[in-house]
Motif scaffolding. Sequence first.
Motif, PDB file in Angstrom:
ATOM      1  N   UNK A 182       0.824  -1.215   0.000  1.00 15.72           N
ATOM      2  CA  UNK A 182       0.000   0.000   0.000  1.00 15.72           C
ATOM      3  C   UNK A 182       0.857   1.263   0.000  1.00 15.72           C
ATOM      4  N   UNK A 183       1.918   1.273   0.839  1.00 18.36           N
ATOM      5  CA  UNK A 183       2.695   2.517   0.955  1.00 18.36           C
ATOM      6  C   UNK A 183       3.415   2.855  -0.357  1.00 18.36           C
ATOM      7  N   UNK A 184       3.874   1.825  -1.067  1.00 20.59           N
ATOM      8  CA  UNK A 184       4.554   2.088  -2.349  1.00 20.59           C
ATOM      9  C   UNK A 184       3.542   2.683  -3.335  1.00 20.59           C
ATOM     10  N   UNK A 185       2.311   2.148  -3.306  1.00 19.18           N
ATOM     11  CA  UNK A 185       1.263   2.671  -4.196  1.00 19.18           C
ATOM     12  C   UNK A 185       0.943   4.127  -3.846  1.00 19.18           C
ATOM     13  N   UNK A 186       0.869   4.422  -2.537  1.00 17.46           N
ATOM     14  CA  UNK A 186       0.587   5.802  -2.108  1.00 17.46           C
ATOM     15  C   UNK A 186       1.695   6.728  -2.616  1.00 17.46           C
ATOM     16  N   UNK A 187       2.957   6.315  -2.424  1.00 17.94           N
ATOM     17  CA  UNK A 187       4.083   7.159  -2.863  1.00 17.94           C
ATOM     18  C   UNK A 187       4.011   7.411  -4.364  1.00 17.94           C
ATOM     19  N   UNK A 188       3.643   6.366  -5.098  1.00 23.05           N
ATOM     20  CA  UNK A 188       3.552   6.548  -6.555  1.00 23.05           C
ATOM     21  C   UNK A 188       2.467   7.552  -6.923  1.00 23.05           C
ATOM     22  N   UNK A 189       1.322   7.430  -6.252  1.00 24.68           N
ATOM     23  CA  UNK A 189       0.204   8.312  -6.627  1.00 24.68           C
ATOM     24  C   UNK A 189       0.450   9.757  -6.240  1.00 24.68           C
ATOM     25  N   UNK A 190       1.179   9.962  -5.117  1.00 25.93           N
ATOM     26  CA  UNK A 190       1.423  11.354  -4.730  1.00 25.93           C
ATOM     27  C   UNK A 190       2.455  12.004  -5.660  1.00 25.93           C
ATOM     28  N   UNK A 191       3.234  11.199  -6.400  1.00 25.72           N
ATOM     29  CA  UNK A 191       4.167  11.835  -7.347  1.00 25.72           C
ATOM     30  C   UNK A 191       3.722  11.640  -8.800  1.00 25.72           C
ATOM     31  N   UNK A 192       2.458  11.231  -8.975  1.00 23.45           N
ATOM     32  CA  UNK A 192       1.977  10.957 -10.338  1.00 23.45           C
ATOM     33  C   UNK A 192       1.433  12.228 -11.014  1.00 23.45           C
ATOM     34  N   UNK A 193       1.774  12.391 -12.271  1.00 21.09           N
ATOM     35  CA  UNK A 193       1.176  13.448 -13.093  1.00 21.09           C
ATOM     36  C   UNK A 193       0.553  12.784 -14.311  1.00 21.09           C
TER      37      UNK A 193
END
Length: 228
Positions: free
Chosen positions: A124-135
């Motif tokens: 979950x945390x890796x997915x969260x990190x990805x989404x917060x840096x996603x454009x």
Amino acid sequence: MSSPVIALFMGPPGSGKGTLSERCMKELGWYQLSTGNLLRKHISEQTDLGKQIDFIIKSGKLVSDELINAMVKQWLLDLRQKNPQGIILDGYPRTRAQAKALSELLRDVFGDIPLRAVRLCIDDQVAVDRMTSRLVCQNKECQAVYSLMTNSSMRPKDPTKCDKCGSPIGKRKDDEVAVIKDRIDTYNKHEKHLLDFYDEIGLPVIECNAQQSVGNLFSEFKTLMNIH
Ligand code: AMP
């Protein structure tokens, strides 16, 4: 692989379903339906449907099964004329009711076309990190995905513009931290029911490690799908 296949891409938001789909389209000539992309297109075009679902999507909740099932059915019927080698349903089915409706539709429309469920596994945390840096490209016909993470192979050349079409890129409205958490919880709640349903109908689930690079994920996917 010579006979056509339908791959159901499942995995939490941020697991890279869209990115893997891109590779399959580009390198294997497959077709992809992302229900999320289709819904966002309706919102940006301000269609009647788009106006109805704008708030639902912003708040990270799911759109109704009836609406989504009808959309997917139409898309699959239209696609039949193109004789696709591979079809990806990205983010669909997301609920047991959708999975049931799809299996009935496929039986009626596509006969015995092989079906594969592909599960992208990620913390979950890796997915969260990805989404917060996603454009994402704001041109709804494009919706290319970028990452601002250092060392990511998906960094845009210019952090304001899409490499592919030159349109502005920006954050998705539902990629805000509070909404991201709700989206992951919603996904997890339904995933168990989906897996139970696939088990009941005897559909094996192919698990891929979604925490590796896109290139390695694509290689693992091809190996597990027996694509040469
Ligand atoms: P995604 O781009 O797959 O993360 O989807 C974005 C949003 O679209 C989700 O949070 C839901 O609100 C909606 N959505 C996408 N696919 C579905 C689906 N299969 N069922 C219900 N809602 C969906």
